[in-house]
Design an enzyme around this catalytic site. Structure first.
Site, PDB file in Angstrom:
ATOM      1  CG  ASN A 205     -20.171 -29.457  28.861  1.00 44.22           C
ATOM      2  OD1 ASN A 205     -19.502 -30.318  29.431  1.00 44.22           O
ATOM      3  ND2 ASN A 205     -20.908 -29.733  27.790  1.00 44.22           N
ATOM      4  CG  HIS A 206     -21.098 -27.053  25.073  1.00 43.82           C
ATOM      5  ND1 HIS A 206     -21.820 -27.509  26.155  1.00 43.82           N
ATOM      6  CD2 HIS A 206     -21.826 -26.039  24.555  1.00 43.82           C
ATOM      7  CE1 HIS A 206     -22.941 -26.811  26.278  1.00 43.82           C
ATOM      8  NE2 HIS A 206     -22.960 -25.896  25.319  1.00 43.82           N
TER       9      HIS A 206
ATOM     10  CD  GLN B 193     -24.927 -27.108  21.970  1.00 44.62           C
ATOM     11  OE1 GLN B 193     -25.538 -28.172  21.861  1.00 44.62           O
ATOM     12  NE2 GLN B 193     -25.390 -26.082  22.661  1.00 44.62           N
TER      13      GLN B 193
ATOM     14  CG  ASP C   3     -25.150 -24.471  30.050  1.00 45.90           C
ATOM     15  OD1 ASP C   3     -26.363 -24.416  30.256  1.00 45.90           O
ATOM     16  OD2 ASP C   3     -24.644 -25.128  29.119  1.00 45.90           O
TER      17      ASP C   3
ATOM     18  CG  LEU D 107     -17.572 -27.540  33.722  1.00 49.70           C
ATOM     19  CD1 LEU D 107     -16.883 -27.070  32.445  1.00 49.70           C
ATOM     20  CD2 LEU D 107     -17.978 -26.333  34.560  1.00 49.70           C
TER      21      LEU D 107
ATOM     22  CD  GLU E 233     -19.876 -36.683  31.134  1.00 52.23           C
ATOM     23  OE1 GLU E 233     -20.807 -37.439  31.372  1.00 52.23           O
ATOM     24  OE2 GLU E 233     -19.848 -35.924  30.155  1.00 52.23           O
TER      25      GLU E 233
ATOM     26  CD  GLU F  45     -28.627 -26.541  33.212  1.00 50.14           C
ATOM     27  OE1 GLU F  45     -29.663 -26.817  32.602  1.00 50.14           O
ATOM     28  OE2 GLU F  45     -27.513 -26.513  32.660  1.00 50.14           O
TER      29      GLU F  45
ATOM     30  CG  HIS G 207     -33.742 -21.064  29.367  1.00 46.43           C
ATOM     31  ND1 HIS G 207     -33.226 -21.008  30.648  1.00 46.43           N
ATOM     32  CD2 HIS G 207     -32.857 -21.764  28.643  1.00 46.43           C
ATOM     33  CE1 HIS G 207     -32.071 -21.640  30.676  1.00 46.43           C
ATOM     34  NE2 HIS G 207     -31.820 -22.112  29.474  1.00 46.43           N
ATOM     35  CG  ASP G 208     -33.362 -25.404  29.167  1.00 43.86           C
ATOM     36  OD1 ASP G 208     -33.212 -24.902  28.042  1.00 43.86           O
ATOM     37  OD2 ASP G 208     -32.444 -25.492  30.011  1.00 43.86           O
TER      38      ASP G 208
HETATM   39  C1  NOJ Z   1     -28.600 -26.008  29.546  1.00 44.66           C
HETATM   40  C2  NOJ Z   1     -29.289 -24.847  28.936  1.00 44.66           C
HETATM   41  O1  NOJ Z   1     -30.226 -24.344  29.848  1.00 44.66           O
HETATM   42  C3  NOJ Z   1     -29.924 -25.345  27.659  1.00 44.66           C
HETATM   43  O2  NOJ Z   1     -30.765 -24.381  27.100  1.00 44.66           O
HETATM   44  C4  NOJ Z   1     -28.829 -25.765  26.706  1.00 44.66           C
HETATM   45  O3  NOJ Z   1     -29.391 -26.352  25.555  1.00 44.66           O
HETATM   46  C5  NOJ Z   1     -27.887 -26.764  27.343  1.00 44.66           C
HETATM   47  N1  NOJ Z   1     -27.524 -26.433  28.692  1.00 44.66           N
HETATM   48  C6  NOJ Z   1     -26.601 -26.856  26.548  1.00 44.66           C
HETATM   49  O4  NOJ Z   1     -25.840 -25.689  26.719  1.00 44.66           O
END
Ligand code: NOJ
Length: 548
Positions: free
Chosen positions: A102-103, A168, A200, A205, A207, A243, A308-309
């Site tokens: 996406n970035h 980003q 990710d 992505l 949009e 995701e 992990h988020d």
């Molecule tokens: C989702 C990832 O899981 C997260 O950790 C990240 O900050 C964002 N996408 C941006 O890449």
């Protein structure tokens, strides 16, 4: 022939830099990871998802890439990556890698070239505006830590769009040349033997915000079909795990007719499961599952407890979010982040209660879908709330009671992130070696649960339905596949119970075999027998059939 291996895989997510340090510089690396492959295989994992390991200034834990074709030198070399793939494959473990397209990082040579020269072809790789758009403060992903989605670049003399942090920059997916590059990236890693990608931020992505002249597709979801075509042409059994935390009415556009993404994370069910655990009632989980749209036969949900988020609760109401905080006894100021979620690992939310931890993972393994474990979950690691934002739950793996939890022999001050060293989640208490020696440890429970999950293809491949019960705290469901029948029963309540399932004649006439449970129970003798369940107890059954 279609190969639906991912429907019965157990996926294990690894951030190389915090997993195992092989050269003792304080940062995890491929050498360390390779040395732990036997452990991962022993756990029963058959697919590893590697979080970003590419060169990066590391301002967003590697989700800010400066080179798509290489390995961050801190973690090793491309040679080490290839060796890792070979060794994983020797053990029957597939590997999927994070694809963050996406970035790019603003330090990526494409962005640098774009800023330097407005005639460079890379200028049109990103999304620009001469004026700051009026809606620049809308749609911020990290409220409290991100001010805008458009930032001025002095050199370019324009604003660039960034859905995430300002370092980003979003790629311009309206530009077919960008896709040419991105396909090269996918092709490159596929040639190195991977089995697919965790993609990710898929909704962003595709949009088209800020992108004006576009000529290549009419419908942005076509990008997903094109990606999938490319993937399958290059490698027939490769997968995309997307995701996409989007509303249920949009989900079908991500699966398509089986011609787009194969796997999507089950964000909605995860959130309703948390509510069910907090309330000690089955209804929220049933509600979350009922809200799922039909998915194509080759589609699959990827179920998880914690990634992990942050533990996002964005699909729940404000009252439900507050209820979770309250019932889990959490201090909002300490744990709440981005106006939507919790930055804790799961065990501290239930005060380390083994029964509730196992209840949650037992559901993760048995609900329709493919289970995804985040490394460290198998030993019940905790978090460090003194660390910033999401780093709280991204501490290094705790291998042993040795210094730094056995993660690294470097001085503690050199570690990529501090290891949790004190309290009930500190490495002297919670570590792999200690749990390996204890037959009653969570680690040994996980191994058994994973083994049993792999012996029950009904869950991953079959159709499922909820079974009504006479107890609002009990959730029961059945998965059927090719004559095999699997039933799981979970008690969300602290009160032990004896529950009656509303079965149909199909299951009533068959014999019930216990497969896994929180303790040894009396076998179910007759079809109308009530099923005993301990406080937060669970039982997995095979009902009739020829399988063991
Ligand atoms: C989702 C990832 O899981 C997260 O950790 C990240 O900050 C964002 N996408 C941006 O890449």
């Amino acid at each position: 022939m279609l190969d639906l291996w991912y429907k019965n895989a157990v996926i294990y997510c690894i951030d190389v830099e915090t997993f195992m340090d092989g050269n003792n510089d304080g940062i995890g690396d491929f050498e360390g990871l390779i040395s732990r492959l036997d452990y991962i295989a022993g756990l029963g994992i058959n697919c590893i998802w590697l979080m970003p390991f590419y060169p990066t200034p590391n301002r967003d834990n590697g989700y800010d890439i400066t080179d798509y074709y290489s390995v961050d030198p801190r973690l090793g070399s491309l040679g080490d990556f290839a060796e890792f793939i070979r060794q994983a494959s020797d053990r029957g473990i597939r590997v999927i890698v994070d694809l963050v397209i996406n970035h790019t990082s603003i330090d990526h040579p494409w962005f640098q070239a774009a800023c330097k020269d407005k005639n460079s072809k890379y200028k049109n790789f990103y999304v620009w505006s001469k004026e700051k758009p009026a809606d620049a403060e809308d749609g911020i992903v990290f409220p409290g830590y991100q001010d805008s989605t458009w930032t001025y670049n002095e050199e370019a003399g324009e604003y660039y769009f960034h859905r995430f942090f300002k370092y980003q920059a979003d790629l311009n997916v309206g530009n077919p040349e960008v896709w040419e590059e991105l396909y090269k990236v996918m092709g490159f890693w596929l040639e190195l033997g991977i089995s697919g990608f965790r993609v990710d931020a898929v909704p962003f992505l595709i949009e088209l915000k800020g992108i004006e002249a576009r000529t290549d597709v009419d419908d942005p979801y076509d990008y997903l079909r094109q990606m999938r075509d490319f993937l399958s042409w290059r490698r027939g059994d490769a997968i995309i795990l997307a995701e996409a935390n989007v509303s249920m009415d949009i989900i079908p556009k991500y699966f398509g007719d089986g011609d787009k993404m194969q796997l999507l994370f089950g964000f909605l069910v995860n959130q309703y499961l948390m509510l069910a655990i907090a309330r000690e009632e089955a209804e929220p989980l049933a509600k979350g599952l009922k809200a799922l749209p039909e998915i194509p036969a080759i589609g699959q949900w990827a179920n998880f407890i914690r990634n992990h988020d942050e533990l996002s609760l964005d699909k729940l109401s404000d009252q439900e979010q507050d209820e979770i905080l309250q019932k889990f006894h959490q201090n909002k100021d300490e744990v709440w982040i981005y106006d939507r979620g919790l930055r804790r690992r799961f065990p501290p939310l239930v005060d380390g209660d083994r029964r509730r931890v196992q209840l949650a993972y037992s559901l993760m393994f048995t609900l329709p879908g493919t289970p995804v474990l985040n490394s460290g979950e198998e030993i019940g690691m905790g978090d460090d709330l003194s660390l910033e934002q999401r780093a709280a739950s991204r501490t290094p793996m705790q291998w042993s009671a040795a210094a730094n939890g056995g993660f690294s022999k470097a001085p503690a001050s050199d570690l990529i992130r501090p290891v949790i060293s004190d309290g009930k989640y500190g490495y002297p208490e919670v570590n792999v070696i200690g749990q390996r020696q204890d037959p009653n440890s969570l680690l040994n429970w996980m191994e058994r649960a994973i083994r049993m999950r792999k012996e029950c293809p009904e869950i991953g491949w079959g159709d499922w339905e909820q079974i009504e019960t006479d107890n609002p705290s009990v959730f029961a469901h059945r998965c059927c596949w090719r004559g095999g029948e699997f039933v799981a029963v979970h008690n969300f309540s602290k009160e032990a119970c004896s529950v009656c399932l509303r079965l149909d004649s199909r299951s009533e006439q068959k014999q019930w075999f216990d497969l896994l449970a929180d303790r040894a129970y009396e076998p179910i003798a007759a079809p109308d027998t009530k099923i005993d369940l301990e406080s937060y107890g669970y039982r997995w059954f095979r009902v009739g059939g020829e399988r063991l």
